[in-house]
Design a protein around this motif. Sequence first.
Motif, PDB file in Angstrom:
ATOM      1  N   THR A  94       0.878  -1.176   0.000  1.00  0.00           N
ATOM      2  CA  THR A  94       0.000   0.000   0.000  1.00  0.00           C
ATOM      3  C   THR A  94       0.914   1.223   0.000  1.00  0.00           C
ATOM      4  OG1 THR A  94       0.101  -0.086   2.395  1.00  0.00           O
ATOM      5  CG2 THR A  94      -1.768  -1.197   1.352  1.00  0.00           C
ATOM      6  N   THR A  95       0.366   2.428  -0.034  1.00  0.00           N
ATOM      7  CA  THR A  95       1.273   3.582   0.001  1.00  0.00           C
ATOM      8  C   THR A  95       2.079   3.593   1.303  1.00  0.00           C
ATOM      9  OG1 THR A  95      -0.591   4.989   0.708  1.00  0.00           O
ATOM     10  CG2 THR A  95       0.047   5.093  -1.611  1.00  0.00           C
ATOM     11  N   LYS A  98       4.828   0.835   0.696  1.00  0.00           N
ATOM     12  CA  LYS A  98       5.742   1.250  -0.374  1.00  0.00           C
ATOM     13  C   LYS A  98       6.674   2.354   0.103  1.00  0.00           C
ATOM     14  CE  LYS A  98       2.667   0.203  -4.244  1.00  0.00           C
ATOM     15  NZ  LYS A  98       1.685   0.795  -5.182  1.00  0.00           N
ATOM     16  N   ILE A 129       5.930  -7.028 -13.292  1.00  0.00           N
ATOM     17  CA  ILE A 129       6.726  -5.870 -13.712  1.00  0.00           C
ATOM     18  C   ILE A 129       6.096  -5.324 -15.002  1.00  0.00           C
ATOM     19  CG2 ILE A 129       8.861  -6.657 -12.615  1.00  0.00           C
ATOM     20  CD1 ILE A 129       9.802  -7.635 -15.368  1.00  0.00           C
ATOM     21  N   TYR A 130       6.596  -4.205 -15.489  1.00  0.00           N
ATOM     22  CA  TYR A 130       6.020  -3.585 -16.699  1.00  0.00           C
ATOM     23  C   TYR A 130       4.492  -3.530 -16.608  1.00  0.00           C
ATOM     24  CZ  TYR A 130      10.553  -3.641 -19.017  1.00  0.00           C
ATOM     25  OH  TYR A 130      11.870  -3.418 -19.356  1.00  0.00           O
ATOM     26  N   ALA A 131       3.997  -2.969 -15.531  1.00  0.00           N
ATOM     27  CA  ALA A 131       2.558  -2.794 -15.336  1.00  0.00           C
ATOM     28  C   ALA A 131       1.796  -4.106 -15.515  1.00  0.00           C
ATOM     29  CB  ALA A 131       2.006  -1.721 -16.273  1.00  0.00           C
ATOM     30  N   GLY A 132       2.427  -5.202 -15.121  1.00  0.00           N
ATOM     31  CA  GLY A 132       1.753  -6.493 -15.189  1.00  0.00           C
ATOM     32  C   GLY A 132       1.857  -7.177 -16.543  1.00  0.00           C
ATOM     33  N   ARG A 231      -7.632   6.155 -15.129  1.00  0.00           N
ATOM     34  CA  ARG A 231      -6.673   7.258 -15.076  1.00  0.00           C
ATOM     35  C   ARG A 231      -7.109   8.390 -16.006  1.00  0.00           C
ATOM     36  NH1 ARG A 231      -0.121   6.972 -16.028  1.00  0.00           N
ATOM     37  NH2 ARG A 231       0.089   9.145 -16.634  1.00  0.00           N
ATOM     38  N   VAL A 234      -9.501  10.531 -14.238  1.00  0.00           N
ATOM     39  CA  VAL A 234      -8.796  11.314 -13.213  1.00  0.00           C
ATOM     40  C   VAL A 234      -8.044  12.465 -13.873  1.00  0.00           C
ATOM     41  CG1 VAL A 234      -6.914  11.255 -11.509  1.00  0.00           C
ATOM     42  CG2 VAL A 234      -8.599   9.398 -11.585  1.00  0.00           C
ATOM     43  N   ASN A 241      -7.764  11.779  -7.572  1.00  0.00           N
ATOM     44  CA  ASN A 241      -6.847  10.681  -7.891  1.00  0.00           C
ATOM     45  C   ASN A 241      -6.983   9.483  -6.969  1.00  0.00           C
ATOM     46  OD1 ASN A 241      -4.726   9.571  -9.436  1.00  0.00           O
ATOM     47  ND2 ASN A 241      -3.261  10.092  -7.834  1.00  0.00           N
ATOM     48  N   GLU A 242      -7.467   9.702  -5.729  1.00  0.00           N
ATOM     49  CA  GLU A 242      -7.564   8.546  -4.829  1.00  0.00           C
ATOM     50  C   GLU A 242      -8.586   7.525  -5.340  1.00  0.00           C
ATOM     51  OE1 GLU A 242      -8.308  11.659  -2.797  1.00  0.00           O
ATOM     52  OE2 GLU A 242     -10.221  11.231  -1.845  1.00  0.00           O
ATOM     53  N   GLN A 247      -2.460   0.436 -12.489  1.00  0.00           N
ATOM     54  CA  GLN A 247      -1.073   0.278 -12.037  1.00  0.00           C
ATOM     55  C   GLN A 247      -0.558   1.529 -11.340  1.00  0.00           C
ATOM     56  OE1 GLN A 247       0.647  -2.435 -12.089  1.00  0.00           O
ATOM     57  NE2 GLN A 247       2.743  -1.794 -11.724  1.00  0.00           N
ATOM     58  N   THR A 248      -0.983   2.720 -11.826  1.00  0.00           N
ATOM     59  CA  THR A 248      -0.510   3.952 -11.194  1.00  0.00           C
ATOM     60  C   THR A 248      -1.498   4.441 -10.132  1.00  0.00           C
ATOM     61  OG1 THR A 248      -1.442   5.216 -13.037  1.00  0.00           O
ATOM     62  CG2 THR A 248       0.900   4.723 -13.114  1.00  0.00           C
ATOM     63  N   LYS A 250      -4.867   2.396  -7.665  1.00  0.00           N
ATOM     64  CA  LYS A 250      -5.090   1.285  -6.749  1.00  0.00           C
ATOM     65  C   LYS A 250      -5.258  -0.024  -7.522  1.00  0.00           C
ATOM     66  CE  LYS A 250      -6.925   3.696  -2.792  1.00  0.00           C
ATOM     67  NZ  LYS A 250      -7.311   5.067  -3.105  1.00  0.00           N
ATOM     68  N   ILE A 266      -3.951  -0.878 -20.817  1.00  0.00           N
ATOM     69  CA  ILE A 266      -3.266  -1.966 -20.122  1.00  0.00           C
ATOM     70  C   ILE A 266      -3.019  -1.624 -18.650  1.00  0.00           C
ATOM     71  CG2 ILE A 266      -0.947  -1.209 -20.889  1.00  0.00           C
ATOM     72  CD1 ILE A 266      -2.024  -4.855 -20.553  1.00  0.00           C
TER      73      ILE A 266
END
Lengths: 313, 255
Positions: A94-95, A98, A129-132, A231, A234, A241-242, A247-248, A250, A266
């Motif tokens: 989580t933030t 992280k 990795i790479y946004a999944g 996104r 947003v 944004n919450e 990927q960027t 939640k 993606i």
Amino acid sequence: MSNILVIAEHDTGTLNPSVAKTVACAASIQDAKITIAVFVNGDDSIALQAAKLNAVDNVLQINNAANEHALAAVIAPQVASIASRYSHVFGPSTTFGKDLMPRIAALLNVNQISDVMEAIDSHKFRRPIYAGNAILTVEAQPDSIVIATVRTASYQAVDSDNTAPVEVQSSDADIPSHTRFVELKAGKSDRPDLQSASKVVSGGRALASAENFDIIYSLADTMGAGVGASRAAVDAGYVPNEMQVGQTGKIIAPDLYVAIGISGAIQHLTGIKDAGTIVAINKDEEAPIFEVADIGLVGDLFKIVPELEQALK
Amino acid sequence: MLEIDKLEKILVGLKRVVDYNVRVRVKADASGVETDGVKMSINPFDEIALEEALRIKERGEADEVVVVSMGRTECQQQLRTGLAMGADRAILVESDDEIDSLTGAKILLALVEREHPGLVILGKQAIDNDNNQTGQMLAALWDRPQATFASELTISGDSATVTREVDVGLETIEIDLPAVVTADLRLNEPRYVKLPDIMKAKKKPLDIVPLADLSVAPAPRLTSVEYTAPEQRQKGVIVDDVAGLVAALKEKGLA
């Protein structure tokens, strides 16, 4: 045997649901002895909640006046000072986790394994990795401590009918004063929390304005669902944004996810790929969201959404 | 009261990564992802970090913006783009080996000790490995504050106020400088590079430092065992109308 320390995230007197999922990851490692560390300023209630989690062997409550607010610079040295007793230190991805866990890893001179989605064994893990778009299997050296964050969407929370012993200590770690909490503005909402809701309704750029998002909120309230957004929505300023799912934003895993007017970039799909059932409503039948949706409906969302809300009332 | 001067220097990290528009593919032998002939760019979060540093300088709150990259000689392309955006000079720490997050943080620390910046701004994560570690690690090794996921940054003398995008909303913290800030999406919108700036950037200084010249202590490495493609979700059914959708949801016990 693995001796795993799990760092508890908590806010306003409540243990964060991500902790029960982080414990589930720890419990998936063979012969794991699991300790939860709770950093507080004297509040005993968090440790009691942590002690209820199944698979937990004991809870360490570490009191310090500086623990009033969960700042990485404050907690990291306290964790580092007790880390030598453990083979692993896990935190939620989580933030909170992280922010904190890499600071601990650097103090212990090891690299961190981020976003664990599967523990193959005590030192070998799979992570996106790479946004999944790729999954990396990564292995830590057998003699080094493992510091990891756990991708909570990959794990089911452990149940809460345990009574693990709680040990209360105070920390003698050197705590810096260079970082100071000022305030926390929580996005106020009567709706289920996006991260833990069993149903989520999300809107995309096709909503075309902040006002039009009202039909998403209204449908969500009828369904008892949390509300998310792509996104694109947003970035267009329709919602804060919450609410961003992807990927960027939640990464979530509700039982039901309803994507409305979301094309399915993606980075968005990465955020929902562990959802139980995905429903897509979009006027473009070629939208990539339909490639992953369990149930798709092609059409005008402004007509379909109110109709769906009526049908579900 | 002592008047504090503006920041002398801001250090910004720029990582060369596969462009975010490229659909990444795993190599057939599971040894990595395809990067041959693939468009490479500055990590988008690092671009936001640089934009923020440039705005601080343009407000008269800093004198110099230095961009740093590490890796192969090709990283000079991304540094030149950074110079074209407005950075004053660039440093490439050159190495043919893959640089992990902790080593990256140690390299940045070595540069911090040479350059003495008042502020280091990095992207919150690189979009290749999605690690989200380097800024926090640098702050730990440097024993300085970190403000991750920044969406607003205000400098005031020898401290800064940072709003952070956390799961539950927006958290504001105050940090003493020097410090490390990592940029989230909403911090700003990076400027576009104009052609004359690209020409001007060619004349700006770009120092190349071999990694061996910085005494960076080794740390236990993680081994990348294999790269695989993610499991794909199966395509489901298309229903004709709302009644069909409700029926399908009821069948799954979801309505």
